[in-house]
Design an enzyme around this catalytic site. Sequence first.
Site, mmCIF file in Angstrom:
data_model
loop_
_atom_site.group_PDB
_atom_site.id
_atom_site.type_symbol
_atom_site.label_atom_id
_atom_site.label_comp_id
_atom_site.label_asym_id
_atom_site.label_seq_id
_atom_site.Cartn_x
_atom_site.Cartn_y
_atom_site.Cartn_z
ATOM 1 N N HIS A 1 18.077 -2.257 14.793
ATOM 2 C CA HIS A 1 19.464 -1.887 15.089
ATOM 3 C C HIS A 1 19.575 -1.226 16.481
ATOM 4 O O HIS A 1 20.278 -1.679 17.353
ATOM 5 C CB HIS A 1 19.984 -0.871 14.071
ATOM 6 C CG HIS A 1 20.004 -1.322 12.649
ATOM 7 N ND1 HIS A 1 20.847 -2.300 12.158
ATOM 8 C CD2 HIS A 1 19.292 -0.889 11.574
ATOM 9 C CE1 HIS A 1 20.651 -2.430 10.850
ATOM 10 N NE2 HIS A 1 19.721 -1.598 10.478
HETATM 11 O O1 RIB Z 1 23.208 1.449 10.310
HETATM 12 C C1 RIB Z 1 22.057 1.518 11.119
HETATM 13 C C2 RIB Z 1 22.029 2.794 11.893
HETATM 14 O O2 RIB Z 1 21.907 3.898 11.007
HETATM 15 C C3 RIB Z 1 20.800 2.901 12.823
HETATM 16 O O3 RIB Z 1 21.132 3.678 13.938
HETATM 17 C C4 RIB Z 1 19.792 3.614 11.977
HETATM 18 O O4 RIB Z 1 18.844 4.359 12.759
HETATM 19 C C5 RIB Z 1 20.667 4.566 11.221
HETATM 20 O O5 RIB Z 1 20.895 5.688 12.049
#
Ligand code: RIB
Length: 320
Positions: free
Chosen positions: A240
């Site tokens: 992500h």
């Molecule tokens: O939904 C994914 C996000 O939430 C990413 O930034 C992960 O590290 C969590 O913080």
Amino acid sequence: MSKRPVIIDCDPGHDDAIALLIALASDELDVKGITTVGGNNKVEKTTINALKVLELTGMTHIPVAVGRSNPLMKEIRVADDVHGESGMDGPELKEPAIKPVELSAVEFIAKVVEESEEKVTLVAVGPFTNIGVFLLSYPQLHEKIECISVMGGGYLEGNRTAVAEFNIWQDPEAARVVMRSGIPVLLHGLDVTHKALIKKEEFSIFRNEKGPIFQFVADLLDFYSICYTGERKLEGCPMHDSCAVANLIDPTLFKGESAVIDIELDGEITRGACIIDLRPKERRPVEDNGKVIFDVDRKRFLDLIIESCRKLESRLSNAQ
Ligand code: RIB
Ligand code: CA
């Protein structure tokens, strides 16, 4: 070409840690500092995890400033179901000897931006609480922010609810401050981050390479995959947060569309939804405030992560 000055606000976090590796390895980015926020776990833990990554890479000259523990309006709801009790379970790194700076995250961001001769890019890959408070507290500094590259939201996907992604779900008010700030936003939502996978069969690329950085990533992937390839049945681990960093290093990796982006605050079941208006421009209520990223060249994205690890490994060997 001069390096782009960036400040990375994060909640390490397995994917945050890999995003930090990419940023620290990059010849395109000048990481002015790391700020930490409560999100995946309490800010005390996400701060320790950020310090651990800096010590692992030898980049202990980079300042870390501690940010907000809780979202603006509610108590924190951690993601220990995904990232474990420490916020970064799996790798076994020693307790960090280095300490954060005295300034708070918001004070640190303001100081760096004020003193910078160039505009600064903010990267937000945890809940946007620190960034939101900075924007509310220092309106006079908005003109010195180049853009805000975020991991958050999604056009057709949620992960904490059917419509809300964790970073925005955690602090929708702060996310709305960011979206309505007038500063261009690069939004890397679940639509693209669920394509930005390191696939299960590719974990061995990291496990089979010698060196503490590759082994760190392999350990991160092994733990992170319990949730993603186990319970959630994805083909691999979504990187992500790395999307929000990689797009600043090599924008050709990604494809997206200009849009109006806003955040739902009051819906009984839609609070934290990221509302992306892609209707014909003449029908949109206001001027576009950002670019929503939908696609990634996954192979080249993976190559960037691998190359970043190689660069950090050689820096460590040369330093010995
Ligand atoms: O939904 C994914 C996000 O939430 C990413 O930034 C992960 O590290 C969590 O913080
Ligand atoms: Ca994160």
